[in-house]
Structures are given as C-alpha cells and as structure tokens.
Scaffold this motif. Structure first.
Motif, short mmCIF file in Angstrom:
data_model
loop_
_atom_site.label_atom_id
_atom_site.label_comp_id
_atom_site.label_asym_id
_atom_site.label_seq_id
_atom_site.Cartn_x
_atom_site.Cartn_y
_atom_site.Cartn_z
N MET A 26 5.65 -11.06 8.94
CA MET A 26 4.42 -11.83 8.73
C MET A 26 4.61 -13.03 7.82
N GLY A 27 5.82 -13.22 7.32
CA GLY A 27 6.11 -14.39 6.51
C GLY A 27 5.49 -14.36 5.13
N ILE A 28 5.35 -13.15 4.56
CA ILE A 28 4.83 -13.01 3.20
C ILE A 28 5.79 -12.14 2.41
N SER A 29 5.53 -11.97 1.12
CA SER A 29 6.42 -11.18 0.27
C SER A 29 6.08 -9.69 0.39
N PRO A 30 7.05 -8.80 0.11
CA PRO A 30 6.76 -7.36 0.08
C PRO A 30 5.66 -7.02 -0.93
N GLN A 31 5.64 -7.76 -2.04
CA GLN A 31 4.61 -7.51 -3.03
C GLN A 31 3.21 -7.80 -2.48
N MET A 32 3.11 -8.85 -1.66
CA MET A 32 1.81 -9.18 -1.06
C MET A 32 1.41 -8.13 -0.02
N VAL A 33 2.39 -7.59 0.70
CA VAL A 33 2.10 -6.50 1.62
C VAL A 33 1.50 -5.33 0.86
N ALA A 34 2.13 -5.00 -0.26
CA ALA A 34 1.65 -3.89 -1.08
C ALA A 34 0.24 -4.14 -1.58
N LYS A 35 -0.08 -5.38 -1.96
CA LYS A 35 -1.41 -5.70 -2.45
C LYS A 35 -2.46 -5.50 -1.37
N HIS A 36 -2.12 -5.88 -0.13
CA HIS A 36 -3.07 -5.70 0.98
C HIS A 36 -3.34 -4.20 1.22
N VAL A 37 -2.30 -3.42 1.20
CA VAL A 37 -2.47 -1.98 1.44
C VAL A 37 -3.27 -1.35 0.30
N VAL A 38 -2.94 -1.71 -0.94
CA VAL A 38 -3.68 -1.18 -2.09
C VAL A 38 -5.15 -1.60 -2.03
N PHE A 39 -5.40 -2.82 -1.60
CA PHE A 39 -6.78 -3.30 -1.45
C PHE A 39 -7.57 -2.39 -0.51
N LEU A 40 -6.97 -2.03 0.62
CA LEU A 40 -7.65 -1.15 1.57
C LEU A 40 -7.83 0.25 0.99
N GLU A 41 -6.80 0.76 0.35
CA GLU A 41 -6.89 2.11 -0.24
C GLU A 41 -7.96 2.17 -1.32
N ASP A 42 -8.04 1.13 -2.15
CA ASP A 42 -9.08 1.10 -3.19
C ASP A 42 -10.47 1.03 -2.56
#
Length: 296
Positions: A26-42
């Motif tokens: 997706m052309g983003i950083s692994p850290q940004m991937v983690a932020k998106h997933v955490v956003f959904l989990e929260d």
C-alpha cells in the motif's frame, strides 16, 4: 482516521499475513499499518489480530469483521466504478421540459435520434406552456422560449423562435390573399388560446421598423397548436406558427405563407439547466446535442 482506509489496510494486512507486507503493498510504513489496525480495535473495543514477533492471525471477531470488510470494500469499489463509468458516458434518466409546440414537433424527433446515439440514456420529456421552475419541479434540462434572467440558471441561446402566417391554397382561393396585417381582420384566424378563450389573441407583425398588431378572430380557437395546424391544412383559416414546422408544410404544398414581406413575432429561445454545480455527463451530453441541432 478514515474508517474505510483503515478497513482496507486491515484487510490487506490479513491477506498478506504481516504489517510489513501490507505496508509494502500500500506504499505506507509498517508503523502506519499498525496505527490503522489499532484505530479499528479501539473503535470496536476488541482485538482483531493476534500479533507476535513472528506471526499474526485473526481473532474470532477479527475473522467475522474481515469478511464484512471485504464485502463492504467490494461494494465501495463497485460504486466508484459505476460513478466513473457514468462520468465517462451518458447514462441514466434525464428529466427534460419544453414548450408544447416546439417539444412535439421539433424536440421529440430530436430526442429519438439522441436515444439511438446513446442507448444507455432514458428521457422523461414533459411538455407544457406554463412557467416551470426546474429547481422546484426537478427538471434537469429545459428549453424555454423567451428571455431568461435568473442567476440560478445557466442559459445557452438557441436559434430564435420565429412565427409566420400561413393558410392553405384552397382557403386563399376562396377568401383571397391578405396583403397587410390589417386585412387579417376580414379572415378566419386560427387563434392559440392557452390562457383563456375570453382573452383576445393578438398577432404582431413588423416591417421597416414599424409594428402592426391585429386581433386574431375566427371560428376555431385551441390551446393545442397541432389542432390549429390541422385546421389550417384543411382550409379553415390562417394560422400563425413556428417557421421551423411550417416550412415543411409549405414545401409540401399544403400551406402557403401569407404576409411574406412582414416579420412575425420573434422570441429568443434557450436551453437551460440549474447553475451552482457542475452538470453531469448526461446533462452535458444532451445540452451539447441540443446546441448542435437547434443552435444559432
């Protein structure tokens, strides 16, 4: 964060089995991937992924959520594809309004040719001679005879709407040929009475800068000019109608123009649509076709 974007990142992460794989795809950083997933989990208040340093897997909630996200994202993609397709070619129903006579004799034949050219289009054509507010009544395109002074409308000029006087050869042989507008007072005039039979119908003619007005009286009045045209060809009087229609009757020998040295009423005509937003492809297509067919 945008929820749809986070869903797409989550689905891609689940499909590829790692944040790193999703990040690269997706052309983003692994850290940004983690932020998106955490956003959904929260937002959901529960974990969607079991994560370790070596692998990740979906939780039970994550599996159910993943399936629904896949379905939703597929629907979003389909909706965008439809929108893009409709932007590239005319498609759908277009509501059009026009005056009775022009609509029946000129616009209706044009509409069938237009639909043959664009098979994905449908036209809902309403004809009437009353003043219509397109914003209130939901018309997307209108043809209007007369001046247009409304900032809420975009108006493109068409060829002027010209009226000429005609009668059948049989009628003129019996009653004589009028040489001036005043002589029409001795003739049966086929009067258009849209508003009320009690309102006098007045015809105006001009020559050399002078305007003459005559009251049109006769045995037949109608609020439908098609009826008056039929009466004229049957020899029942003089009609005043659109030059664009009567030219064909004259060429066929069914009618003869009278008062050819005088100019009958001439009114501006426009194709209009609501302003304030960019017109859709179907509106643009129809308006352009109308301009090509009826433009000055």
């Amino acid at each position: 964060m945008d929820r749809l974007t986070s869903m797409a990142v989550f689905v891609k992460s689940a499909d590829l089995g790692s944040f790193a794989g999703a990040a690269e795809a997706m052309g983003i950083s692994p850290q940004m991937v983690a932020k998106h997933v955490v956003f959904l989990e929260d937002r959901l208040g529960t974990a969607l992924l079991h994560r370790t340093t070596r692998r990740q897997s979906l939780t039970d909630v994550g599996r159910a959520y993943y399936d629904r996200c896949k379905q939703l994202l597929s629907e979003v993609e389909a909706a965008e594809s439809v929108a893009k397709e409709m932007r590239s070619r005319p498609k759908g129903v277009l509501r059009v309004n026009a005056p009775m006579t022009f609509g029946a004799f000129s616009l209706a034949p044009f509409v069938t040719r237009y639909l043959s050219r664009y098979p994905d289009m449908q036209i809902d054509l309403t004809l009437n001679d009353r003043f219509v507010d397109p914003l209130e009544e939901g018309f997307e395109v209108m043809v209007r005879v007369g001046e247009v002074n409304d900032a809420a409308l975009v108006a493109h000029p068409l060829a002027p709407y010209r009226l000429i006087a005609c009668a059948s050869p049989d009628y003129l042989a019996r009653r004589g040929v009028p040489r001036t507008p005043a002589e029409l007072a001795k003739h049966d005039c086929l009067a258009y009475s849209y508003w009320s039979p009690s309102v006098p119908c007045r015809w105006q003619f001009s020559r050399n800068g002078r305007t003459e007005e005559v009251q049109a009286t006769g045995r037949i009045r109608s609020n439908d000019w098609k009826a008056l045209l039929h009466a004229a060809t049957e020899g029942f009087g003089v009609t005043l109608g659109p030059e664009s229609v009567l030219d064909a009757e004259i060429a066929a020998g069914r009618l003869v123009r009278v008062l050819p040295d005088y100019e009958g009423p001439v009114r501006p005509m426009h194709v209009i649509y609501p302003a304030g937003r960019r017109p859709t492809v179907k509106v643009q297509s129809f308006v352009q076709a109308v301009l090509e067919e009826f433009g000055e």
